[in-house]
Design a protein around this motif. Structure first.
Motif, PDB file in Angstrom:
ATOM      1  N   VAL A   1      42.023  49.076  53.955  1.00  0.00           N
ATOM      2  CA  VAL A   1      40.751  48.603  53.428  1.00  0.00           C
ATOM      3  C   VAL A   1      40.853  47.120  53.094  1.00  0.00           C
ATOM      4  N   THR A   2      39.727  46.437  53.164  1.00  0.00           N
ATOM      5  CA  THR A   2      39.623  45.043  52.752  1.00  0.00           C
ATOM      6  C   THR A   2      38.573  44.947  51.652  1.00  0.00           C
ATOM      7  N   VAL A   3      38.927  44.324  50.550  1.00  0.00           N
ATOM      8  CA  VAL A   3      38.002  44.186  49.432  1.00  0.00           C
ATOM      9  C   VAL A   3      37.055  43.024  49.724  1.00  0.00           C
ATOM     10  N   THR A   4      35.764  43.278  49.634  1.00  0.00           N
ATOM     11  CA  THR A   4      34.779  42.220  49.857  1.00  0.00           C
ATOM     12  C   THR A   4      34.733  41.295  48.652  1.00  0.00           C
ATOM     13  N   GLN A   5      34.004  40.202  48.775  1.00  0.00           N
ATOM     14  CA  GLN A   5      33.860  39.272  47.651  1.00  0.00           C
ATOM     15  C   GLN A   5      33.192  39.974  46.479  1.00  0.00           C
ATOM     16  N   GLU A   6      32.129  40.783  46.786  1.00  0.00           N
ATOM     17  CA  GLU A   6      31.468  41.541  45.720  1.00  0.00           C
ATOM     18  C   GLU A   6      32.433  42.564  45.113  1.00  0.00           C
ATOM     19  N   GLY A   7      33.251  43.188  45.995  1.00  0.00           N
ATOM     20  CA  GLY A   7      34.213  44.171  45.520  1.00  0.00           C
ATOM     21  C   GLY A   7      35.247  43.567  44.594  1.00  0.00           C
ATOM     22  N   ALA A   8      35.707  42.352  44.915  1.00  0.00           N
ATOM     23  CA  ALA A   8      36.692  41.682  44.068  1.00  0.00           C
ATOM     24  C   ALA A   8      36.110  41.376  42.695  1.00  0.00           C
ATOM     25  N   SER A   9      34.858  40.921  42.664  1.00  0.00           N
ATOM     26  CA  SER A   9      34.204  40.630  41.377  1.00  0.00           C
ATOM     27  C   SER A   9      34.025  41.909  40.576  1.00  0.00           C
ATOM     28  N   PHE A  10      33.629  42.969  41.263  1.00  0.00           N
ATOM     29  CA  PHE A  10      33.430  44.261  40.589  1.00  0.00           C
ATOM     30  C   PHE A  10      34.761  44.779  40.039  1.00  0.00           C
ATOM     31  N   TYR A  11      35.834  44.620  40.818  1.00  0.00           N
ATOM     32  CA  TYR A  11      37.156  45.079  40.381  1.00  0.00           C
ATOM     33  C   TYR A  11      37.581  44.353  39.109  1.00  0.00           C
TER      34      TYR A  11
END
Length: 294
Positions: A59-69
């Motif tokens: 999996v690759t974390v999206t920019q939105e995913g990184a912020s959410f994480y």
């Protein structure tokens, strides 16, 4: 946002990000890949965000995913605190022991011989000494504290340096009497060394670079097994000074530059727990005394 966010779905997302793949996260969590994938789908639907890009390689974390994480960090601490408070309330009727995770050599040589010092304290807690060669997950209370050779990077953990472990080559009197190893003859000696079960740890890398691994009579993941063989004159071992000293081994005259810090690690939310504070003090004094040969 389309609907309320389910905390279980958030935890599933965090697990996938940390593991780097849905399959590995599912295995660690003990659930099916389909269930974990469904939780990620539900979270993305609830947040109207594309958090992960999935492929056959992981999996690759999206920019939105990184912020959410990053945003889950404080929430995770709050949930951990709630769980620990609940366990503390439950323990009023049946007090739980303080559990300390460490390697077998640390437990048998540095902690167990000094248990009387803990017992002498007023209201001393019960203690469990857990032999482990893997890092216990303190957030899941696999242990209340741990003694490790690597400083943790998690922001939820506190690390205190206990001391420094120096390793050297050692052999028994019997081995010296039969072989008399010198710097000039070390390439012809027999060795008792750690295997690579735990990866390329410094002890394994150093022995390999020196050419000693090729001369190994015995490879093992058990330091105590290697120690027993060394005590019976079977070969030369690479051991921490505190361990070799306790068992009467003699240092081989050869320069070894293996120095590793020893850390005591505990969860931030347990910083002010009086029982754990007592055990932390005892652990620190026991390790200091053991490393100093007292």
């Amino acid at each position: 946002m389309r609907s309320a966010v389910d905390w279980n779905n958030v935890k599933a997302f965090v697990a996938v990000v940390r593991a780097g793949s849905i399959s590995e996260a599912a295995r660690s969590a003990g659930m099916s890949i389909a269930t974990l994938s469904r939780r990620i789908d539900q979270l993305e639907h609830a947040t109207s965000l594309k958090l992960l890009l999935r492929s056959s390689s992981g999996v690759t974390v999206t920019q939105e995913g990184a912020s959410f994480y990053r945003a889950t960090h404080d929430a995770q601490i709050a949930m951990d605190t709630v769980q620990r408070v609940a366990r503390s309330l439950q323990a009023r009727e049946a007090e739980l022991p303080v559990r300390v995770s460490a390697t077998e050599t640390v437990i048998t040589t540095l902690l167990a011989p000094r248990l009387a010092a803990l017992k002498s304290l007023e209201h001393a807690p019960r203690i469990d000494l857990l032999v482990s060669y893997e890092n216990a997950d303190l957030s899941k209370r696999e242990a209340d504290m741990a003694i490790r050779l690597a400083e943790p990077v998690q922001e939820t953990l506190v690390a205190r340096k206990l001391g420094t472990i120096h390793s050297q080559l050692y052999a028994s009197n019997d081995y010296f009497a039969r072989r008399n190893p010198t710097t000039a003859t070390l390439k012809q000696q027999e060795y008792l060394l750690l295997d690579d079960r735990y990866g390329d740890i410094p002890e394994v890398v150093w022995a390999r670079e020196q050419g000693f691994t090729a001369r190994a009579l015995m490879l093992s993941s058990s330091t105590l097994a290697l120690l027993e063989a060394a005590k019976r004159g079977q070969g030369i071992g690479l051991f921490p000074e505190y361990l070799a000293r306790c068992h009467g081994l003699i240092r081989v005259d050869y320069p070894v530059s293996l120095v590793r810090p020893l850390w005591m690690v505990f969860h931030k939310s347990a910083r002010n727990d009086p029982r754990i504070k007592q055990v932390r003090t005892w652990v620190a004094s026991s390790v200091k005394a053991g490393l100093a040969g007292e």
